[in-house]
Design a protein around this motif. Structure first.
Motif, short mmCIF file in Angstrom:
data_model
loop_
_atom_site.label_atom_id
_atom_site.label_comp_id
_atom_site.label_asym_id
_atom_site.label_seq_id
_atom_site.Cartn_x
_atom_site.Cartn_y
_atom_site.Cartn_z
N GLY A 92 0.82 -1.21 0.00
CA GLY A 92 0.00 0.00 0.00
C GLY A 92 0.85 1.26 0.00
N LEU A 93 1.93 1.25 0.75
CA LEU A 93 2.82 2.41 0.79
C LEU A 93 3.49 2.64 -0.57
CD1 LEU A 93 4.53 1.98 4.27
CD2 LEU A 93 2.92 3.76 3.60
N VAL A 94 3.97 1.58 -1.18
CA VAL A 94 4.63 1.71 -2.48
C VAL A 94 3.63 2.16 -3.54
CG1 VAL A 94 5.79 0.41 -4.32
CG2 VAL A 94 6.48 0.09 -1.95
N GLY A 95 2.47 1.54 -3.56
CA GLY A 95 1.44 1.92 -4.53
C GLY A 95 0.97 3.35 -4.32
N GLY A 96 0.78 3.75 -3.08
CA GLY A 96 0.36 5.12 -2.78
C GLY A 96 1.39 6.14 -3.19
N PHE A 97 2.66 5.80 -2.99
CA PHE A 97 3.73 6.72 -3.39
C PHE A 97 3.71 6.97 -4.88
CE2 PHE A 97 8.01 7.12 -5.17
CZ PHE A 97 8.37 8.35 -4.63
N PHE A 98 3.62 5.90 -5.68
CA PHE A 98 3.65 6.06 -7.13
C PHE A 98 2.38 6.74 -7.66
CE2 PHE A 98 7.02 2.82 -6.83
CZ PHE A 98 8.00 3.53 -7.50
N LEU A 99 1.23 6.46 -7.06
CA LEU A 99 0.01 7.14 -7.47
C LEU A 99 0.08 8.63 -7.15
CD1 LEU A 99 -2.77 4.59 -6.50
CD2 LEU A 99 -2.12 5.33 -8.78
N ALA A 100 0.58 8.99 -5.97
CA ALA A 100 0.71 10.40 -5.60
C ALA A 100 1.73 11.10 -6.49
CB ALA A 100 1.13 10.51 -4.13
N ARG A 101 2.80 10.43 -6.82
CA ARG A 101 3.82 11.01 -7.70
C ARG A 101 3.25 11.29 -9.08
NH1 ARG A 101 7.72 8.73 -11.24
NH2 ARG A 101 9.56 10.04 -11.40
N LYS A 102 2.50 10.35 -9.64
CA LYS A 102 1.88 10.53 -10.95
C LYS A 102 0.88 11.68 -10.92
CE LYS A 102 0.43 9.12 -15.08
NZ LYS A 102 0.82 10.02 -16.12
N TYR A 103 0.08 11.75 -9.87
CA TYR A 103 -0.91 12.82 -9.74
C TYR A 103 -0.23 14.19 -9.69
CZ TYR A 103 -4.34 15.90 -7.63
OH TYR A 103 -5.16 16.97 -7.38
N MET A 104 0.83 14.32 -8.91
CA MET A 104 1.51 15.61 -8.79
C MET A 104 2.21 15.99 -10.10
SD MET A 104 0.71 16.87 -5.99
CE MET A 104 1.78 18.27 -5.97
N MET A 105 2.77 15.05 -10.81
CA MET A 105 3.41 15.37 -12.09
C MET A 105 2.38 15.88 -13.09
SD MET A 105 6.20 12.34 -12.40
CE MET A 105 7.13 13.02 -13.76
N ASP A 106 1.21 15.23 -13.14
CA ASP A 106 0.15 15.69 -14.03
C ASP A 106 -0.35 17.06 -13.61
OD1 ASP A 106 0.33 13.40 -15.52
OD2 ASP A 106 -1.37 12.40 -14.54
N TYR A 107 -0.48 17.29 -12.31
CA TYR A 107 -0.96 18.57 -11.80
C TYR A 107 -0.02 19.71 -12.17
CZ TYR A 107 -2.39 22.21 -8.56
OH TYR A 107 -2.78 23.41 -8.02
N PHE A 108 1.28 19.50 -11.98
CA PHE A 108 2.24 20.55 -12.31
C PHE A 108 2.38 20.77 -13.80
CE2 PHE A 108 4.24 19.90 -8.00
CZ PHE A 108 3.79 21.11 -7.51
N GLU A 109 2.11 19.74 -14.59
CA GLU A 109 2.14 19.91 -16.04
C GLU A 109 0.97 20.79 -16.49
OE1 GLU A 109 1.52 17.11 -19.92
OE2 GLU A 109 2.75 16.31 -18.28
N LYS A 110 -0.20 20.59 -15.90
CA LYS A 110 -1.37 21.38 -16.27
C LYS A 110 -1.36 22.77 -15.63
CE LYS A 110 -4.19 17.31 -16.88
NZ LYS A 110 -5.21 16.46 -16.28
#
Length: 81
Positions: free
Chosen positions: A17-35
């Motif tokens: 859960g920690l590893v999955g949550g980290f990668f999901l949060a990382r993907k979300y933040m990268m998309d957010y900063f791109e937009k």
């Protein structure tokens, strides 16, 4: 079920859960900063004024387009790998 097996499954689920949550949060933040880039025209104007430059609209638009071009080229290099 043995107690040690239950404890092991709980620990594995927690780590997963920690590893999955980290990668999901990382993907979300990268998309957010791109937009929504952290620097906009007003911030750029303020930075130029603090450096002692007179910010013309042409110069601000040029710098913003350079930043967007740089961001796009960075993203295309990532996708090619």
């Amino acid at each position: 079920m043995d107690t040690w097996l239950a404890i092991l499954l709980i620990i594995l689920a927690l780590i997963g859960g920690l590893v999955g949550g980290f990668f999901l949060a990382r993907k979300y933040m990268m998309d957010y900063f791109e937009k929504n880039p952290p620097i906009d025209e007003n911030m750029l104007r303020m930075m130029m004024m603090q450096m002692g430059q007179k910010p013309s609209e042409r110069k601000i638009n040029q710098m913003m387009s350079q930043m967007k071009t740089q961001q796009k080229s960075k993203n295309t290099k990532k996708k090619k790998k």
